[in-house]
Design a protein around this motif. Sequence first.
Motif, PDB file in Angstrom:
ATOM      1  N   UNK A 198       5.790 -19.353  14.802  1.00 13.52           N
ATOM      2  CA  UNK A 198       7.047 -19.892  14.285  1.00 13.52           C
ATOM      3  C   UNK A 198       6.778 -20.709  13.022  1.00 13.52           C
ATOM      4  N   UNK A 199       7.853 -21.015  12.292  1.00 14.45           N
ATOM      5  CA  UNK A 199       7.719 -21.877  11.120  1.00 14.45           C
ATOM      6  C   UNK A 199       7.228 -23.254  11.521  1.00 14.45           C
ATOM      7  N   UNK A 200       7.675 -23.736  12.686  1.00 17.07           N
ATOM      8  CA  UNK A 200       7.256 -25.059  13.148  1.00 17.07           C
ATOM      9  C   UNK A 200       5.755 -25.118  13.407  1.00 17.07           C
ATOM     10  N   UNK A 201       5.212 -24.067  14.010  1.00 18.39           N
ATOM     11  CA  UNK A 201       3.780 -24.073  14.296  1.00 18.39           C
ATOM     12  C   UNK A 201       2.962 -23.936  13.020  1.00 18.39           C
ATOM     13  N   UNK A 202       3.465 -23.186  12.046  1.00 20.14           N
ATOM     14  CA  UNK A 202       2.761 -23.084  10.764  1.00 20.14           C
ATOM     15  C   UNK A 202       2.810 -24.400  10.013  1.00 20.14           C
ATOM     16  N   UNK A 203       3.904 -25.125  10.168  1.00 24.60           N
ATOM     17  CA  UNK A 203       4.005 -26.438   9.553  1.00 24.60           C
ATOM     18  C   UNK A 203       2.956 -27.390  10.130  1.00 24.60           C
ATOM     19  N   UNK A 204       2.686 -27.271  11.423  1.00 21.82           N
ATOM     20  CA  UNK A 204       1.655 -28.089  12.063  1.00 21.82           C
ATOM     21  C   UNK A 204       0.276 -27.741  11.512  1.00 21.82           C
ATOM     22  N   UNK A 221      -1.012 -11.026  13.798  1.00 19.49           N
ATOM     23  CA  UNK A 221      -0.399 -12.271  13.329  1.00 19.49           C
ATOM     24  C   UNK A 221      -1.457 -13.336  13.051  1.00 19.49           C
ATOM     25  N   UNK A 222      -2.449 -13.424  13.927  1.00 22.36           N
ATOM     26  CA  UNK A 222      -3.521 -14.411  13.735  1.00 22.36           C
ATOM     27  C   UNK A 222      -4.321 -14.105  12.465  1.00 22.36           C
ATOM     28  N   UNK A 223      -4.576 -12.828  12.238  1.00 19.23           N
ATOM     29  CA  UNK A 223      -5.295 -12.437  11.024  1.00 19.23           C
ATOM     30  C   UNK A 223      -4.517 -12.855   9.774  1.00 19.23           C
ATOM     31  N   UNK A 224      -3.199 -12.711   9.819  1.00 17.32           N
ATOM     32  CA  UNK A 224      -2.369 -13.101   8.685  1.00 17.32           C
ATOM     33  C   UNK A 224      -2.388 -14.619   8.490  1.00 17.32           C
ATOM     34  N   UNK A 225      -2.374 -15.363   9.599  1.00 13.06           N
ATOM     35  CA  UNK A 225      -2.427 -16.821   9.506  1.00 13.06           C
ATOM     36  C   UNK A 225      -3.723 -17.263   8.839  1.00 13.06           C
ATOM     37  N   UNK A 226      -4.843 -16.662   9.207  1.00 14.94           N
ATOM     38  CA  UNK A 226      -6.123 -17.028   8.604  1.00 14.94           C
ATOM     39  C   UNK A 226      -6.119 -16.732   7.099  1.00 14.94           C
ATOM     40  N   UNK A 284     -14.084 -26.806   5.891  1.00 18.68           N
ATOM     41  CA  UNK A 284     -13.397 -26.258   7.058  1.00 18.68           C
ATOM     42  C   UNK A 284     -13.854 -24.843   7.387  1.00 18.68           C
ATOM     43  N   UNK A 285     -13.979 -24.595   8.691  1.00 19.55           N
ATOM     44  CA  UNK A 285     -14.271 -23.254   9.213  1.00 19.55           C
ATOM     45  C   UNK A 285     -13.171 -22.885  10.192  1.00 19.55           C
ATOM     46  N   UNK A 286     -12.749 -21.612  10.162  1.00 15.08           N
ATOM     47  CA  UNK A 286     -11.596 -21.196  10.965  1.00 15.08           C
ATOM     48  C   UNK A 286     -11.962 -20.066  11.925  1.00 15.08           C
ATOM     49  N   UNK A 287     -11.378 -20.133  13.115  1.00 15.79           N
ATOM     50  CA  UNK A 287     -11.564 -19.106  14.133  1.00 15.79           C
ATOM     51  C   UNK A 287     -10.201 -18.772  14.724  1.00 15.79           C
ATOM     52  N   UNK A 288      -9.986 -17.531  15.098  1.00 14.45           N
ATOM     53  CA  UNK A 288      -8.745 -17.146  15.780  1.00 14.45           C
ATOM     54  C   UNK A 288      -9.064 -16.752  17.218  1.00 14.45           C
ATOM     55  N   UNK A 289      -8.152 -17.110  18.128  1.00 15.99           N
ATOM     56  CA  UNK A 289      -8.304 -16.781  19.542  1.00 15.99           C
ATOM     57  C   UNK A 289      -6.998 -16.186  20.044  1.00 15.99           C
ATOM     58  N   UNK A 290      -7.048 -14.941  20.495  1.00 15.17           N
ATOM     59  CA  UNK A 290      -5.892 -14.271  21.086  1.00 15.17           C
ATOM     60  C   UNK A 290      -6.189 -14.075  22.564  1.00 15.17           C
TER      61      UNK A 290
END
Length: 283
Positions: free
Chosen positions: A11-17, A68-73, A85-91
């Motif tokens: 959501x937009x709210x979670x991306x804002x976080x 979606x997670x790939x797009x967020x990264x 910063x280092x980033x990881x995605x978890x589905x």
Amino acid sequence: MRNILIPTDFSDNSMNAVKYALELFKYEKCEFYIMHAYEDAIHKETAALTRENLDDVTEMMAAKSAAHLEQILKDIHEISPNPRHTYHSISANNILIDEADSIVNEKNIDLIIMGTRGKSNDKNITFGSQTLQVLKYVQCPVLAIPEKQTYTQPKKILFPTNYLIPFKRRELKLFCDMVAPYRSVIDVVYISKSTKLSIRQEDNQLFIKEALCKNEINFKTLDSKNVVEAIEQYVKDHPIDMLVMVNTRESFLESFLYPSRVDQLSLDLKVPFLAMQNLKRDA
């Protein structure tokens, strides 16, 4: 190194976080874990879901989640190409609080950051059901970011307390280190009809002072019987950038009889809210 978990429902709210987290910790080395738990989403597909196609629907949800997670990264690297910063995605095919609890333990997470509300974005509640579940039950401090909260350095912080809780050093150190780069001023406010502190309260006040030694602290007392109303009024009357409270475990009976103060916080809460959990974890 700081380990931070950010649950998302895309959501937009979670991306804002996410954006708030990147700014708040821009000076620290961090491992960010962006997590999506999709088990509930599978079972919301009630019209299409049958026992025969459960595996197909699950596979479809897993693919959507990963994409979606790939797009967020990708978005994160464009927004904040921070070498610290280092980033990881978890589905995960799991419910949010169970997956969050598992990651907190496995990755030794210091802090969870998430929006106060998610996709449902119900304007009649302060915290969405998922956020409230994490605040109450996951054994880790949680920083909840209000809808459309634009990043502001946490220069002025409100920390209401009754001084009765034996604070956890790890959580106070996290709080101290998190705001120290901003030279934050912390108003530690005792809300009570009595100004007299017991020996236990005096010891806990001293512990707070020592644990938050990197920051300027103002110890204050508010004459009030209603803690929630006093907090709300203080936030309205002062330029507060963050509210910090400690969540405690209550008995089952108390949880039925009395709503928690987290539940009672009004719709006017428009500042980031840090809930320290006061639970025993490794130092």
